[in-house]
Design an enzyme around this catalytic site. Structure first.
Site, PDB file in Angstrom:
ATOM      1  N   LYS A 196       0.838  -1.204   0.000  1.00  0.00           N
ATOM      2  CA  LYS A 196       0.000   0.000   0.000  1.00  0.00           C
ATOM      3  C   LYS A 196       0.882   1.267   0.000  1.00  0.00           C
ATOM      4  O   LYS A 196       2.096   1.167  -0.069  1.00  0.00           O
ATOM      5  CB  LYS A 196      -0.971  -0.049   1.192  1.00  0.00           C
ATOM      6  CG  LYS A 196      -1.870  -1.294   1.172  1.00  0.00           C
ATOM      7  CD  LYS A 196      -2.801  -1.348  -0.047  1.00  0.00           C
ATOM      8  CE  LYS A 196      -3.330  -2.735  -0.373  1.00  0.00           C
ATOM      9  NZ  LYS A 196      -4.427  -3.223   0.420  1.00  0.00           N
TER      10      LYS A 196
HETATM   11  C1  LIG Z   1      -5.433  -4.393   0.619  1.00  0.00           C
HETATM   12  C2  LIG Z   1      -6.900  -4.258   0.612  1.00  0.00           C
HETATM   13  C3  LIG Z   1      -7.728  -4.797   1.614  1.00  0.00           C
HETATM   14  C4  LIG Z   1      -7.208  -5.723   2.682  1.00  0.00           C
HETATM   15  O1  LIG Z   1      -6.178  -5.190   3.422  1.00  0.00           O
HETATM   16  P1  LIG Z   1      -5.094  -6.198   4.111  1.00  0.00           P
HETATM   17  O2  LIG Z   1      -4.251  -5.243   4.901  1.00  0.00           O
HETATM   18  O3  LIG Z   1      -4.365  -6.858   2.995  1.00  0.00           O
HETATM   19  O4  LIG Z   1      -5.844  -7.135   4.952  1.00  0.00           O
HETATM   20  C5  LIG Z   1      -9.076  -4.534   1.578  1.00  0.00           C
HETATM   21  N1  LIG Z   1      -9.619  -3.800   0.611  1.00  0.00           N
HETATM   22  C6  LIG Z   1      -8.880  -3.287  -0.395  1.00  0.00           C
HETATM   23  C7  LIG Z   1      -9.546  -2.465  -1.430  1.00  0.00           C
HETATM   24  C8  LIG Z   1      -7.498  -3.514  -0.431  1.00  0.00           C
HETATM   25  O5  LIG Z   1      -6.772  -3.017  -1.432  1.00  0.00           O
END
Ligand SMILES: *Cc1c(COP(=O)(O)O)cnc(C)c1O
Length: 410
Positions: A196
């Site tokens: 992210k």
């Molecule tokens: C990455 C992501 C998640 C989940 O997050 P994690 O930290 O991987 O559990 C949920 N929704 C979206 C849109 C994402 O990109």
């Protein structure tokens, strides 16, 4: 040893390792302090608390809580609404599965709205079509960092008295009409996963201005134990979703780098958009004129009438040029994944799907025209705050060349 073909390719910074991450001395310094303090739980330590205070201030919400992951953060948000078994959460089928499985753990039914094929985001129009008297909440996902058109969605939701949860996992610091995503609806959810905008490896955050939701999310993170209450108890069914101080310390340092990450991505994305302007057969992202896209990824949308083979062929040709892109993003809509398609949940019970209205779990492709079209058209380019103009130009040249090659085959 790399092959001669590979040597011709530029290696792009990757968010999976140090070439594309900003983890360094600042994070090491904070983690050292956390370790030397001897307190690694956030119930007693200072780092996670500081992260929560900093993040609430940054997005402008009255409450922020850290969680173990984005999935965990979303679970907290869903639990805050305390759905009855079989209640419906309207959402999108083009998202990370972590935005969906917690709905099932809270015994509710994900009901999929179609998307705008050009953004792959849900709209007020597609949401309205699937609202029922069982709708408990609307989840909007600001996919790739490109905000959903929130005004019509909020108007619809308020008129029906339905709370809105924003999945901002890909959309740190994104704004819509000057307002930060995550503060437009009732609850915002963020992820600090490796890939992210900023990261602690795994981690998540929730934000809200609503006192009742804040209280329930805080409790849900903490086994529903009423810390500080006169007669604390475990008030309801909940888990331990606490971030540790190790992640909290990294997050505090990463938070300082968020602004730079976003503005750098915006600058390089603007350059690519400029380079690709008017390229026949390839559309660049459609962004609402009053919204700020924060470019978690850069998406290309190919015109199936002009580019034979669509996203798949386009993506293959880019991959052959060393660009690790994802044609079709998640490949298939979430309702075609086994967990949802085959209702693989708790033992053989199919719970909570066994409680669903037939209409709510009918995934007839004719209801998802935008979804299928969007996936056939989309090529997701990796994007990164450490891209230079040379990286962007390399990508632009490759996209232009591939578009020309494939058009020639039409
Ligand atoms: C990455 C992501 C998640 C989940 O997050 P994690 O930290 O991987 O559990 C949920 N929704 C979206 C849109 C994402 O990109």
């Amino acid at each position: 040893m790399s092959t001669p073909a590979e040597q011709l390719h530029m290696t792009l910074p990757s968010d999976q390792d140090s070439t594309g991450r900003t983890l360094g001395d600042e994070e090491i310094a904070e983690v050292s302090k956390a370790i030397l303090s001897g307190t690694l739980t956030s119930t007693k330590g200072q780092f996670t608390k500081r992260l929560e205070a900093d993040f609430a201030k940054l997005v402008g919400s009255s409450h922020a809580y850290a969680a173990t992951s984005g999935t965990g953060a979303l679970h907290c948000a869903f639990a805050a609404l305390d759905p009855e078994p079989g209640d419906e959460f309207i959402t999108t089928s083009i998202t990370d599965i972590g935005g969906l499985t917690p709905i099932l753990y809270q015994s509710a039914i994900p009901v999929f709205a179609d998307v705008d094929p050009l953004t792959c985001n849900v709209t007020a129009e597609t949401i309205e079509k699937v609202i029922s008297d069982r709708t408990k909440a609307i989840i909007v996902t600001h996919l790739f960092g490109n905000p959903c058109d929130m005004d019509p969605i909020m108007e619809l939701a308020r008129s029906r008295n339905i709370p809105v949860i924003e999945d901002c996992a890909q959309a740190f610091l994104s704004t819509y009409k000057g307002r930060q995503v995550g503060t437009i609806g009732d609850i915002g959810c963020f992820s600090l996963q490796q890939g992210k905008h900023i990261t602690t490896g795994e981690g998540g955050l929730v934000t809200t201005d609503n006192e009742e939701y804040a209280r329930r999310m805080y409790l849900f993170i903490n086994k529903a134990w009423g810390y500080g209450d006169p007669n604390p108890d475990h008030y309801f069914l909940a888990l331990n979703y606490r971030m540790s101080e190790l992640q909290g310390a990294v997050a505090v340092a990463q938070m300082d780098k968020l602004d730079t990450s976003v503005s750098s991505r915006q600058k390089t994305a603007a350059r690519l958009t400029e380079r690709l302007a008017g390229l026949p057969g390839v559309d660049t992202p459609k962004v609402h004129p009053d919204a700020k896209h924060v470019w978690w990824k850069y998406t290309l949308h190919v015109d199936l009438d002009v580019i034979p083979g669509g996203a798949v062929e386009f993506g293959k040709a880019l991959q052959a040029r060393g660009i690790v892109c994802a044609p079709r993003y998640i490949q298939k809509p979430a309702f075609r994944c086994q967990v949802i398609r085959d209702q693989k949940t708790f033992g053989n019970s199919r719970f909570p799907f066994n409680l669903a209205r037939p209409e709510a779990v009918d995934y007839d492709p004719r209801k998802f025209v935008g979804t299928f079209e969007g996936l056939e058209r989309i090529v997701v380019l990796p994007w990164n705050e450490l891209y230079t103009e040379e990286h962007v130009d390399y990508i632009a040249d490759a996209v232009i060349e591939v578009a020309r090659l494939l058009r020639g085959r039409a």
